[in-house]
Design a protein around this motif. Structure first.
Motif, PDB file in Angstrom:
ATOM      1  N   TYR A 132       5.258   8.504 -15.051  1.00 39.70           N
ATOM      2  CA  TYR A 132       4.287   7.455 -14.758  1.00 39.70           C
ATOM      3  C   TYR A 132       4.877   6.078 -15.070  1.00 39.70           C
ATOM      4  O   TYR A 132       4.726   5.128 -14.296  1.00 39.70           O
ATOM      5  CB  TYR A 132       2.986   7.667 -15.556  1.00 39.70           C
ATOM      6  N   THR A 133       5.532   5.985 -16.200  1.00 39.83           N
ATOM      7  CA  THR A 133       6.165   4.726 -16.594  1.00 39.83           C
ATOM      8  C   THR A 133       7.243   4.335 -15.580  1.00 39.83           C
ATOM      9  O   THR A 133       7.338   3.171 -15.177  1.00 39.83           O
ATOM     10  CB  THR A 133       6.800   4.854 -17.998  1.00 39.83           C
ATOM     11  N   LYS A 134       8.025   5.314 -15.166  1.00 43.71           N
ATOM     12  CA  LYS A 134       9.083   5.042 -14.190  1.00 43.71           C
ATOM     13  C   LYS A 134       8.495   4.596 -12.852  1.00 43.71           C
ATOM     14  O   LYS A 134       8.991   3.646 -12.236  1.00 43.71           O
ATOM     15  CB  LYS A 134       9.948   6.284 -13.986  1.00 43.71           C
ATOM     16  N   SER A 135       7.417   5.245 -12.403  1.00 44.98           N
ATOM     17  CA  SER A 135       6.844   4.864 -11.101  1.00 44.98           C
ATOM     18  C   SER A 135       6.220   3.467 -11.162  1.00 44.98           C
ATOM     19  O   SER A 135       6.316   2.701 -10.203  1.00 44.98           O
ATOM     20  CB  SER A 135       5.829   5.906 -10.625  1.00 44.98           C
ATOM     21  N   VAL A 136       5.587   3.105 -12.283  1.00 43.31           N
ATOM     22  CA  VAL A 136       5.028   1.756 -12.431  1.00 43.31           C
ATOM     23  C   VAL A 136       6.150   0.726 -12.479  1.00 43.31           C
ATOM     24  O   VAL A 136       6.061  -0.352 -11.866  1.00 43.31           O
ATOM     25  CB  VAL A 136       4.128   1.675 -13.683  1.00 43.31           C
ATOM     26  N   THR A 137       7.213   1.042 -13.191  1.00 38.74           N
ATOM     27  CA  THR A 137       8.366   0.141 -13.265  1.00 38.74           C
ATOM     28  C   THR A 137       8.993  -0.032 -11.887  1.00 38.74           C
ATOM     29  O   THR A 137       9.340  -1.162 -11.485  1.00 38.74           O
ATOM     30  CB  THR A 137       9.418   0.680 -14.260  1.00 38.74           C
ATOM     31  N   ASP A 138       9.137   1.071 -11.159  1.00 37.56           N
ATOM     32  CA  ASP A 138       9.694   1.004  -9.805  1.00 37.56           C
ATOM     33  C   ASP A 138       8.802   0.158  -8.884  1.00 37.56           C
ATOM     34  O   ASP A 138       9.294  -0.631  -8.084  1.00 37.56           O
ATOM     35  CB  ASP A 138       9.858   2.407  -9.208  1.00 37.56           C
ATOM     36  N   ALA A 194       7.665  -4.633  -5.924  1.00 36.48           N
ATOM     37  CA  ALA A 194       6.712  -5.701  -5.626  1.00 36.48           C
ATOM     38  C   ALA A 194       7.360  -7.076  -5.795  1.00 36.48           C
ATOM     39  O   ALA A 194       7.143  -7.981  -4.980  1.00 36.48           O
ATOM     40  CB  ALA A 194       5.481  -5.579  -6.510  1.00 36.48           C
ATOM     41  N   ALA A 195       8.156  -7.237  -6.830  1.00 32.79           N
ATOM     42  CA  ALA A 195       8.852  -8.507  -7.049  1.00 32.79           C
ATOM     43  C   ALA A 195       9.848  -8.777  -5.923  1.00 32.79           C
ATOM     44  O   ALA A 195       9.965  -9.913  -5.431  1.00 32.79           O
ATOM     45  CB  ALA A 195       9.557  -8.492  -8.396  1.00 32.79           C
ATOM     46  N   GLU A 196      10.541  -7.730  -5.504  1.00 30.54           N
ATOM     47  CA  GLU A 196      11.511  -7.872  -4.412  1.00 30.54           C
ATOM     48  C   GLU A 196      10.801  -8.217  -3.097  1.00 30.54           C
ATOM     49  O   GLU A 196      11.240  -9.102  -2.354  1.00 30.54           O
ATOM     50  CB  GLU A 196      12.293  -6.567  -4.254  1.00 30.54           C
ATOM     51  N   MET A 197       9.682  -7.519  -2.841  1.00 26.85           N
ATOM     52  CA  MET A 197       8.912  -7.807  -1.618  1.00 26.85           C
ATOM     53  C   MET A 197       8.372  -9.234  -1.645  1.00 26.85           C
ATOM     54  O   MET A 197       8.362  -9.922  -0.618  1.00 26.85           O
ATOM     55  CB  MET A 197       7.747  -6.821  -1.464  1.00 26.85           C
ATOM     56  N   ALA A 198       7.913  -9.677  -2.800  1.00 28.04           N
ATOM     57  CA  ALA A 198       7.381 -11.038  -2.916  1.00 28.04           C
ATOM     58  C   ALA A 198       8.465 -12.061  -2.590  1.00 28.04           C
ATOM     59  O   ALA A 198       8.215 -13.020  -1.845  1.00 28.04           O
ATOM     60  CB  ALA A 198       6.822 -11.274  -4.314  1.00 28.04           C
ATOM     61  N   LEU A 220       0.829  -1.219   0.000  1.00 24.60           N
ATOM     62  CA  LEU A 220       0.000   0.000   0.000  1.00 24.60           C
ATOM     63  C   LEU A 220       0.855   1.257   0.000  1.00 24.60           C
ATOM     64  O   LEU A 220       0.518   2.251  -0.668  1.00 24.60           O
ATOM     65  CB  LEU A 220      -0.960   0.002   1.195  1.00 24.60           C
ATOM     66  N   ALA A 221       1.963   1.254   0.705  1.00 22.20           N
ATOM     67  CA  ALA A 221       2.862   2.407   0.717  1.00 22.20           C
ATOM     68  C   ALA A 221       3.450   2.646  -0.676  1.00 22.20           C
ATOM     69  O   ALA A 221       3.547   3.796  -1.128  1.00 22.20           O
ATOM     70  CB  ALA A 221       3.984   2.191   1.730  1.00 22.20           C
ATOM     71  N   LYS A 222       3.805   1.543  -1.345  1.00 18.94           N
ATOM     72  CA  LYS A 222       4.349   1.677  -2.712  1.00 18.94           C
ATOM     73  C   LYS A 222       3.264   2.145  -3.687  1.00 18.94           C
ATOM     74  O   LYS A 222       3.548   2.898  -4.623  1.00 18.94           O
ATOM     75  CB  LYS A 222       4.933   0.334  -3.193  1.00 18.94           C
TER      76      LYS A 222
END
Length: 149
Positions: free
Chosen positions: A78-84, A89-93, A62-64
């Motif tokens: 926008y593209t950069k924030s979605v990529t980030d 999310a992958a790292e957190m998973a 939620l913070a991300k």
């Protein structure tokens, strides 16, 4: 000879000759209850830790997401924030799945230890019960043999 013999007294005497030790049943129940408590403790600790991991994961996600939802001046942002976000999310998973694996590993180890301890204790209890029963049956058989003479 036409009268049917009454075996009630014979069966009562026979059953009295083979006494049942209720203490063995009580000890077995106490042992079972103790192991049940230990297994429950392991399961509840695992559930608690899993819930903590899930809660932290949800909060971090939620913070991300709040970063993505902010208005940007440049469309490329926008593209950069979605990529980030996707990268985070992958790292957190990966991190959280590793944490879940550690919880599962701990539960497995504790369960194996409890099962081994339970097996050892049950074996010892069974051996003691068989020895006691053998001694009682031997005593009753000797008494019966002596009475028959």
């Amino acid at each position: 000879m036409t009268k049917t013999p009454d075996f009630t007294k014979v069966f009562q005497d026979m059953m009295a000759s083979f006494p049942v030790d209720s203490a063995a049943f009580q000890n077995a129940f106490k042992t079972q209850a103790a192991f049940g408590e230990k297994f429950s403790k392991v399961a509840l600790e695992a559930a608690e830790k899993s819930t903590e991991i899930t809660t932290k994961w949800a909060k971090d996600t939620l913070a991300k997401l709040s970063d993505i939802s902010k208005a940007k001046a440049d469309p490329a942002d926008y593209t950069k924030s979605v990529t980030d976000f996707a990268s985070a999310a992958a790292e957190m998973a990966a991190e959280n799945m590793a944490a879940f694996a550690e919880v599962a590993k701990k539960v497995q180890m504790e369960t194996v230890e409890l099962m081994l301890a339970a097996g050892k204790e049950v074996s010892e209890d069974a051996t003691a019960a068989v020895k006691k029963a053998t001694a009682e049956v031997t005593s009753v058989a000797k008494k019966a043999a002596a009475a028959a003479k």
